[in-house]
Every structure is written in C-alpha cells, then in structure tokens.
Write a protein that holds these residues in place. Structure first.
Motif, short mmCIF file in Angstrom:
data_model
loop_
_atom_site.label_atom_id
_atom_site.label_comp_id
_atom_site.label_asym_id
_atom_site.label_seq_id
_atom_site.Cartn_x
_atom_site.Cartn_y
_atom_site.Cartn_z
N CYS A 94 0.85 -1.18 0.00
CA CYS A 94 0.00 0.00 0.00
C CYS A 94 0.89 1.24 0.00
N THR A 95 2.10 1.07 0.53
CA THR A 95 3.06 2.18 0.57
C THR A 95 3.21 2.79 -0.82
N ASP B 118 -6.29 6.39 2.73
CA ASP B 118 -5.42 5.26 3.04
C ASP B 118 -6.36 4.15 3.54
N HIS C 180 -6.30 -1.03 5.48
CA HIS C 180 -6.95 -2.12 6.24
C HIS C 180 -8.34 -2.44 5.73
N SER D 78 -4.41 -2.12 0.76
CA SER D 78 -3.37 -3.12 1.04
C SER D 78 -4.01 -4.50 1.00
C1 LIG Z 1 -2.74 2.41 8.02
C2 LIG Z 1 -1.65 1.86 7.16
N1 LIG Z 1 -1.36 2.48 6.00
C3 LIG Z 1 -0.39 2.02 5.17
C4 LIG Z 1 0.34 0.90 5.48
C5 LIG Z 1 1.41 0.44 4.52
O1 LIG Z 1 0.96 -0.71 3.89
P1 LIG Z 1 1.96 -1.76 3.19
O2 LIG Z 1 2.62 -2.50 4.30
O3 LIG Z 1 1.04 -2.61 2.37
O4 LIG Z 1 2.92 -1.01 2.36
C6 LIG Z 1 0.08 0.22 6.68
C7 LIG Z 1 0.86 -0.97 7.05
O5 LIG Z 1 0.79 -1.51 8.12
C8 LIG Z 1 -0.94 0.71 7.55
O6 LIG Z 1 -1.22 0.10 8.71
#
Ligand SMILES: Cc1ncc(COP(=O)(O)O)c(C=O)c1O
Length: 444
Positions: free
Chosen positions: A82-83, A187, A190, A214
């Motif tokens: 998701c990053t 975002d 979750h 994600s």
């Molecule tokens: C609220 C939130 N946003 C973004 C992310 C980043 O997601 P990813 O680990 O898929 O890159 C996380 C990861 O734990 C998260 O908890």
C-alpha cells in the motif's frame, strides 16, 4: 545441504508451531484455490509477460478487469504494498508539494512520502468517539474548518479504517471535498475487503477520489500486493509515472499474479465468504462483550477484532500470551489492547481456539489506560527539511525543545505524538516516555 539459513529456518520453525494466523497476510498460508505454486511463476518482464510501469498487455488487461470488478475508473497493481499506492496517490494530488489537509491518524509511509514530495500537512485531529484508548475519527466538520482556512490545499488525506477497524464518515467528508473542489484520498490499507460486506463500506464507493488498498492484509494476496483505485477523472493520467518514481523496476510477478487471482476469487466468492466471516466474527465479538472486554464504538469494520483487554484488568500482552497458549497468534498487542485480523481463510476450528482463549481470560479490576495525547506543538521546519537534514539520536529528556527529525507514534492510539519538523514539548516527551520511547531523533 545448506550451511546456515537464519531467516528461512526461523520461518519454517515458526510454521511448525501451527498457530492459527489471526494476523496478516489474509491468505493464512492455506489457499485451496491455487492451481500452481506461485514460486513457479516467478518470471520477469518478457515479451509474453508485460511490464508493470509500461503495461500494455496482460498486466493492463488484469488492471482493466480489476477496475471493472471493483466498479472504479482505474485500478493499478502494486507489488510494493500500500506504501507504493500512497506514494502514487500523493504524487498525483500534489505533484510538487504544497498544503494537504490531513488526518493526524497517519502511517509512516505517508509521512515519508510527504517529506519527499515537500507536502505540508494541515492537521485535522480525530474526535475521541471510538471508545477509551482509541484515537477516534476525523469528522466532515473538522475537514470543512481546515479547508475553509486553507483554500489552497491540494486535497484531503485520511486513514480509514484505522488499525483498530475504526471507520470515518467517508460519505460526509467526500461531500465536503466536492464542495471545495478537492480530491479525497483514503489510506484504505486495512479495508481492501470492505466492498464485500453486507453493507458496502469501501471508500471508493462512498465518494473517495482515490483509495490505497493493502490487499495482502485482509485478502488472499501475497505480502506486498496492493491496489491503487482511482474514481476521479482528474487523476487518470500519469499514475504509472507517479508510482514508478518510488517503486522497484523488478516488481514481483507472483505478488501481481496473486492480486489477479484474488480479484477473480472476490468476483466469484467474495460476497458469500465475507458475509459468512461477518457472522462468525459477530459471534466472537458478542462473546468478548459478554466477558467484559471493550470493543470500538460507532462505525467499525465488522470483521476486525479489536479487544480492549484493560477493561478486564489484563494487558494486551498478557491476553496475547493467552491466545498463544490456545494456539492463536494475534496481529498486535500492547498494554491495553489486542488486535486480531481474521479472513475467510481461517477455519471454524481456528475460531473455536479464539473463543476458548477469550473464555479462559481471567477477569480483574480494570487497568487505567489514559491516553490523552498532548496538543500538537508548532511546526518549526517543514517535514521535508526535518527528514532530509542531519540529525542525531538523544535521550528523550534531552529532546525537549528540539526539533523532531522523525515521527514518534505509539500504537495505539496510532496518532503521531510528534511529527518531523515539530518541536518536542515537555508533555509530548513525558507521553512518549510512558509509552516506552527512551530517545528521539532530533535535528542537529
Ligand atoms: C494504516 C496503514 N497504511 C499504510 C500501510 C502500509 O501498507 P503496506 O505495508 O502494504 O505497504 C500500513 C501498514 O501496516 C498501515 O497500517
């Protein structure tokens, strides 16, 4: 055959413990519908296999099929979690920085991206309306006030659901964004599954312009798999360029293939699987409430299990130990909470383990978990300057009055107490010490 394989050995040793996985990834290491070992599909960019950032063949087709399945204008694959979707989303909305109205419930991936892109967040603080110990939600009124004061803001960015499953009023906030002509960026790390519940709670269907999802957290997708969904015609161009600014040139094909497979599974089985899960988790939550455990209040993800164990006198860590003794590995535990992430790939036998663990928790006098976050102190320099300038680590008591070079974020409540560029106040330092932060990175 091999001399030493510390990581591989740790993973195989962990696997032998046969815990029921109530943490990410959502596939729970048991996918019955896979015809192939995804290891065998670890190919690269070839004439037959397309290329993620220049997609014009099978990857483009997979993305178009996903967009149709998720009823959104555009859906792009990410093997960088998701990053990478958050990075792409922020680059599209604020390509050369500027102000962004932003919920203070923020993941470090967004903090880092804002610093790199020169984005200056205008904070909207959550209202503590989700129960004791939790951050709560930002509201349409809070967003309106921030937009009113900052008409030059490039958009509104928020996290929903948060780590604890707490969901904001996306429809209300989207209406405010529409009024001010700015995009709503969510975002949704979750909440990749939210469109398959008995009530469709997916932000992209409730008015968000973009949602970073994600998939690997709650769906049968390999770790690192995510979708960026866009449903705003102003942002259909340049998404690949935006993501390629941050992503690897060698995205994992097994991860991307698992996203494609998951989308097909969702189309066929998603509604039934998640609505069955919803009922099963509902029964667990009922049992937990009868036991005296706290659960988040108001609109929440019906399939996230967040338990306030402090209410029955147990730290989250102690409760997590109880879960492990019953053969369950939770996602997260701290001094007052345990979080479990179930998915349709948990078996009934595994849910019975969860219930056994809850039933066998000892009940005592509630523990105090006051988490009143100190007020945000002034922004001395921009997040970009703070993150990219020389810094040093100092003991927390010596950090008071200095400028933070990094975010410090106890979890829960999941709200950064200090953000890069902010002055560390005495109250903030005291709060952080209470949550186990003994030092802070500050500007030299
Ligand atoms: C609220 C939130 N946003 C973004 C992310 C980043 O997601 P990813 O680990 O898929 O890159 C996380 C990861 O734990 C998260 O908890």
């Amino acid at each position: 055959m091999f001399l030493e394989t510390p990581l591989y050995t740790a993973l195989t040793d962990y696997q032998k413990k046969k815990y029921a996985s109530f943490h990410t990834p959502g596939h729970k290491n048991t996918i019955s519908f896979l015809k192939y070992n995804l290891y065998d599909l670890d190919f690269t960019e070839l004439p037959d296999t397309d290329s993620l950032f220049e997609a014009e063949g099978c990857i483009l087709k997979a993305e178009q099929t996903a967009a149709k399945a998720f009823s959104t204008l555009l859906c792009v694959l990410s093997a960088g979690g998701c990053t990478m979707c958050i990075q792409g989303m922020l680059r599209l909305a604020a390509p050369s920085g500027g102000k962004l109205v932003c919920s203070r419930i923020i993941h470090r991936s967004a903090v880092n991206t804002m610093a790199l892109l020169g984005i200056d967040p205008v904070w909207v603080m959550p209202e503590p309306n989700a129960g004791e110990g939790l951050a709560g939600r930002i509201t349409p009124e809070g967003v309106r006030r921030a937009l009113e004061k900052n008409p030059e803001a490039k958009g509104v960015y928020l996290t929903s659901p948060d780590y604890y499953g707490v969901i904001c009023d996306i429809q209300g906030i989207a209406c405010v964004c529409k009024e001010y002509g700015v995009p709503l960026l969510v975002d949704n790390a979750h909440g990749a599954h939210l469109g398959y519940l008995s009530e469709n709670l997916h932000p992209i269907h409730l008015g968000a312009s973009m949602a970073a999802c994600s998939a690997h957290k709650t769906l049968p997708v390999l770790t690192g798999g995510a979708w960026l969904q866009i449903n705003d015609s102003r942002y259909l161009e340049g998404v690949k360029e935006a993501m390629s600014l941050f992503g690897s040139t060698s995205p994992s094909y097994p991860v991307m293939a698992s996203l494609d497979l998951c989308r097909a599974w969702l189309e066929e089985e998603g509604q039934k699987a998640f609505q069955t899960l919803e009922r099963r988790v509902g029964a667990v939550k009922k049992l937990a409430a009868a036991k005296g455990l706290g659960i988040p209040e108001g609109l929440t993800d019906p399939v996230r299990i967040t338990l306030n164990t402090a209410k029955i006198g147990l730290t989250g860590q102690k409760a997590a130990q109880g879960f492990r003794e019953c053969g369950v590995e939770p996602e997260y535990a701290d001094d007052g909470f345990v979080v479990l992430i179930p998915s349709p790939f948990n078996t009934e036998e595994e849910f019975l383990r969860v219930e056994r663990a809850i039933e066998s928790m000892p009940v005592g006098a509630p523990l105090a978990i006051g988490r009143r976050i100190p007020p945000v102190s002034g922004q001395a320099v921009s997040p970009r300057k703070a993150v990219l300038s020389p810094s040093e680590e100092v003991p927390m008591n010596l950090a008071v009055g200095r400028i933070a070079a990094r975010a410090s974020c106890p979890c829960p409540p999941g709200v950064p107490v200090v953000m890069p560029g902010e002055v560390i106040s005495e109250k903030a330092a005291e709060f952080l010490i209470r949550y186990g932060f003994s030092s802070a990175k500050v500007l030299k």
